[in-house]
Design a protein around this motif. Structure first.
Motif, PDB file in Angstrom:
ATOM      1  N   THR A 137      -5.477  93.639  68.188  1.00  0.00           N
ATOM      2  CA  THR A 137      -4.844  92.848  67.129  1.00  0.00           C
ATOM      3  C   THR A 137      -3.330  92.982  67.182  1.00  0.00           C
ATOM      4  OG1 THR A 137      -4.949  94.646  65.524  1.00  0.00           O
ATOM      5  CG2 THR A 137      -6.851  93.173  65.637  1.00  0.00           C
ATOM      6  N   LEU A 138      -2.657  92.015  66.592  1.00  0.00           N
ATOM      7  CA  LEU A 138      -1.199  92.046  66.512  1.00  0.00           C
ATOM      8  C   LEU A 138      -0.724  92.997  65.422  1.00  0.00           C
ATOM      9  CD1 LEU A 138      -0.574  88.204  66.778  1.00  0.00           C
ATOM     10  CD2 LEU A 138       0.096  89.915  68.481  1.00  0.00           C
ATOM     11  N   GLY A 139      -1.470  93.051  64.332  1.00  0.00           N
ATOM     12  CA  GLY A 139      -0.983  93.763  63.153  1.00  0.00           C
ATOM     13  C   GLY A 139      -0.006  92.870  62.414  1.00  0.00           C
ATOM     14  N   LEU A 140       0.195  93.156  61.138  1.00  0.00           N
ATOM     15  CA  LEU A 140       1.017  92.269  60.314  1.00  0.00           C
ATOM     16  C   LEU A 140       2.476  92.241  60.771  1.00  0.00           C
ATOM     17  CD1 LEU A 140       1.165  90.314  57.984  1.00  0.00           C
ATOM     18  CD2 LEU A 140       1.446  92.258  56.426  1.00  0.00           C
ATOM     19  N   ALA A 154       4.017  78.588  60.384  1.00  0.00           N
ATOM     20  CA  ALA A 154       3.155  79.565  61.060  1.00  0.00           C
ATOM     21  C   ALA A 154       1.999  79.931  60.138  1.00  0.00           C
ATOM     22  CB  ALA A 154       3.956  80.802  61.433  1.00  0.00           C
ATOM     23  N   ILE A 155       0.799  79.851  60.683  1.00  0.00           N
ATOM     24  CA  ILE A 155      -0.424  80.143  59.953  1.00  0.00           C
ATOM     25  C   ILE A 155      -1.030  81.429  60.522  1.00  0.00           C
ATOM     26  CG2 ILE A 155      -2.755  79.298  59.404  1.00  0.00           C
ATOM     27  CD1 ILE A 155      -0.554  77.609  58.112  1.00  0.00           C
ATOM     28  N   ALA A 156      -1.360  82.380  59.667  1.00  0.00           N
ATOM     29  CA  ALA A 156      -1.971  83.638  60.086  1.00  0.00           C
ATOM     30  C   ALA A 156      -3.474  83.437  60.268  1.00  0.00           C
ATOM     31  CB  ALA A 156      -1.713  84.718  59.050  1.00  0.00           C
ATOM     32  N   LYS A 162      -8.801  86.186  51.491  1.00  0.00           N
ATOM     33  CA  LYS A 162      -7.952  85.560  50.473  1.00  0.00           C
ATOM     34  C   LYS A 162      -6.980  86.557  49.857  1.00  0.00           C
ATOM     35  CE  LYS A 162     -11.494  82.179  49.422  1.00  0.00           C
ATOM     36  NZ  LYS A 162     -12.478  81.696  48.458  1.00  0.00           N
ATOM     37  N   ARG A 163      -7.396  87.813  49.738  1.00  0.00           N
ATOM     38  CA  ARG A 163      -6.538  88.828  49.114  1.00  0.00           C
ATOM     39  C   ARG A 163      -5.260  89.095  49.919  1.00  0.00           C
ATOM     40  NH1 ARG A 163     -10.721  91.778  51.512  1.00  0.00           N
ATOM     41  NH2 ARG A 163      -9.990  93.334  53.029  1.00  0.00           N
ATOM     42  N   HIS A 164      -5.234  88.691  51.200  1.00  0.00           N
ATOM     43  CA  HIS A 164      -4.051  88.898  52.042  1.00  0.00           C
ATOM     44  C   HIS A 164      -2.955  87.869  51.794  1.00  0.00           C
ATOM     45  CE1 HIS A 164      -7.086  90.772  55.004  1.00  0.00           C
ATOM     46  NE2 HIS A 164      -6.396  91.759  54.469  1.00  0.00           N
ATOM     47  N   SER A 165      -3.257  86.788  51.081  1.00  0.00           N
ATOM     48  CA  SER A 165      -2.352  85.639  51.043  1.00  0.00           C
ATOM     49  C   SER A 165      -0.949  85.990  50.537  1.00  0.00           C
ATOM     50  CB  SER A 165      -2.951  84.493  50.218  1.00  0.00           C
ATOM     51  OG  SER A 165      -3.179  84.918  48.898  1.00  0.00           O
ATOM     52  N   ARG A 166      -0.844  86.827  49.505  1.00  0.00           N
ATOM     53  CA  ARG A 166       0.471  87.176  48.962  1.00  0.00           C
ATOM     54  C   ARG A 166       1.302  87.948  49.993  1.00  0.00           C
ATOM     55  NH1 ARG A 166       0.326  90.917  43.956  1.00  0.00           N
ATOM     56  NH2 ARG A 166      -0.125  92.325  45.639  1.00  0.00           N
ATOM     57  N   HIS A 167       0.675  88.912  50.681  1.00  0.00           N
ATOM     58  CA  HIS A 167       1.388  89.711  51.696  1.00  0.00           C
ATOM     59  C   HIS A 167       1.811  88.834  52.875  1.00  0.00           C
ATOM     60  CE1 HIS A 167       0.391  93.291  49.503  1.00  0.00           C
ATOM     61  NE2 HIS A 167      -0.893  93.029  49.587  1.00  0.00           N
ATOM     62  N   LEU A 168       0.945  87.891  53.245  1.00  0.00           N
ATOM     63  CA  LEU A 168       1.274  87.002  54.363  1.00  0.00           C
ATOM     64  C   LEU A 168       2.469  86.124  54.020  1.00  0.00           C
ATOM     65  CD1 LEU A 168      -2.363  86.017  55.342  1.00  0.00           C
ATOM     66  CD2 LEU A 168      -0.807  87.437  56.692  1.00  0.00           C
ATOM     67  N   LYS A 169       2.505  85.633  52.807  1.00  0.00           N
ATOM     68  CA  LYS A 169       3.625  84.780  52.392  1.00  0.00           C
ATOM     69  C   LYS A 169       4.930  85.568  52.408  1.00  0.00           C
ATOM     70  CE  LYS A 169       5.012  81.436  48.925  1.00  0.00           C
ATOM     71  NZ  LYS A 169       4.687  80.776  47.666  1.00  0.00           N
ATOM     72  N   SER A 170       4.901  86.794  51.870  1.00  0.00           N
ATOM     73  CA  SER A 170       6.130  87.595  51.857  1.00  0.00           C
ATOM     74  C   SER A 170       6.540  88.018  53.261  1.00  0.00           C
ATOM     75  CB  SER A 170       5.983  88.810  50.937  1.00  0.00           C
ATOM     76  OG  SER A 170       4.960  89.661  51.405  1.00  0.00           O
ATOM     77  N   TYR A 174       3.562  80.634  56.503  1.00  0.00           N
ATOM     78  CA  TYR A 174       3.439  79.437  55.671  1.00  0.00           C
ATOM     79  C   TYR A 174       2.079  79.410  54.979  1.00  0.00           C
ATOM     80  CZ  TYR A 174       3.080  74.388  54.691  1.00  0.00           C
ATOM     81  OH  TYR A 174       2.910  73.173  54.103  1.00  0.00           O
ATOM     82  N   GLY A 175       1.052  79.913  55.678  1.00  0.00           N
ATOM     83  CA  GLY A 175      -0.299  79.898  55.136  1.00  0.00           C
ATOM     84  C   GLY A 175      -1.230  80.722  55.996  1.00  0.00           C
ATOM     85  N   TRP A 176      -2.539  80.520  55.812  1.00  0.00           N
ATOM     86  CA  TRP A 176      -3.528  81.308  56.542  1.00  0.00           C
ATOM     87  C   TRP A 176      -4.754  80.470  56.867  1.00  0.00           C
ATOM     88  CZ3 TRP A 176      -8.181  81.954  53.877  1.00  0.00           C
ATOM     89  CH2 TRP A 176      -8.138  81.723  52.491  1.00  0.00           C
ATOM     90  N   ALA A 177      -5.496  80.943  57.874  1.00  0.00           N
ATOM     91  CA  ALA A 177      -6.739  80.295  58.300  1.00  0.00           C
ATOM     92  C   ALA A 177      -7.795  81.368  58.488  1.00  0.00           C
ATOM     93  CB  ALA A 177      -6.513  79.536  59.607  1.00  0.00           C
ATOM     94  N   ALA A 178      -9.039  80.994  58.295  1.00  0.00           N
ATOM     95  CA  ALA A 178     -10.118  81.977  58.397  1.00  0.00           C
ATOM     96  C   ALA A 178     -11.459  81.302  58.615  1.00  0.00           C
ATOM     97  CB  ALA A 178     -10.163  82.825  57.119  1.00  0.00           C
ATOM     98  N   ILE A 179     -12.415  82.114  58.988  1.00  0.00           N
ATOM     99  CA  ILE A 179     -13.822  81.715  59.010  1.00  0.00           C
ATOM    100  C   ILE A 179     -14.525  82.464  57.883  1.00  0.00           C
ATOM    101  CG2 ILE A 179     -15.983  81.678  60.330  1.00  0.00           C
ATOM    102  CD1 ILE A 179     -14.246  81.775  62.886  1.00  0.00           C
ATOM    103  N   GLY A 180     -14.574  83.798  58.016  1.00  0.00           N
ATOM    104  CA  GLY A 180     -15.332  84.630  57.080  1.00  0.00           C
ATOM    105  C   GLY A 180     -14.866  84.572  55.642  1.00  0.00           C
TER     106      GLY A 180
END
Length: 195
Positions: A137-140, A154-156, A162-170, A174-180
């Protein structure tokens, strides 16, 4: 950084911030996942391993749900699967109708996305993911460093919840993508509804 963000908003005013990545392993849970994605967000249709006729038939069913729920639908790969998509996902410098989204796992792939003038880049894998067990993995911190060098939103992707969304934004995503994240844990491979 503020100037880049302003240019990105002007150039990409309608790109969703939340994405569902479809996958064969979802089984019938695909249909529940499509209902969980908020209206106006996005879907990247993959299902690469299906034979072309089966892939096209499934795509047309997904497109019907996407239309009803006003989800932006992007097709991975260059197959002509039918109407209803807003663009293409893949490492292709050839511009097709609609937007071009690009996968990047490292700096050379991100540079390629910038050169291709992609409209969105998916940076992965940020965290450990069931989709690619054992993949480094890349890590945050490293993923965020790539995101800051992107000329487009850039989309993570990869192990995102979903709980990661705030940390990803900071961190600059720009946003996030997922399956699970769109599937309840108890129905990873079974259950769900047909459209």
């Amino acid at each position: 950084r503020r100037a880049i963000a302003t240019r990105m908003r002007a150039r990409h005013p309608r790109i969703p911030t939340q994405w569902l990545m479809t996958d064969e392993r979802m089984g019938w849970a695909l249909w529940d996942a499509l209902e969980r994605v908020p209206r106006g967000q996005g879907v990247i249709f993959r299902h690469y391993s299906l034979e072309i006729c089966a892939r096209r038939n499934l795509y047309l069913q997904v497109a019907k749900v996407a239309r009803r729920r006003r989800l932006m639908l992007i097709v991975a790969g260059g197959d002509g699967l039918g109407p209803g998509n807003a663009g293409i996902h893949g490492r292709s410098a050839k511009r097709a109708r609609g937007i071009l989204t690009w996968p990047a796992h490292n700096l050379p792939e991100l540079i390629a996305a910038n050169r291709a003038k992609a409209d969105m880049v998916l940076i992965s894998p940020v965290f450990a993911t069931r989709s690619h067990l054992g993949t480094r993995t890349l890590g945050l911190a490293r993923a965020a460093s790539l995101a800051r060098q992107a000329d487009m939103p850039a989309i993570a992707l990869g192990g995102i919840q979903k709980r990661h969304s705030r940390h990803l934004k900071s961190a600059g995503f720009y946003g996030w993508a997922a399956i699970g994240a769109w599937i309840e844990p108890e129905i990873h491979d079974v259950g769900g509804r047909r459209p």
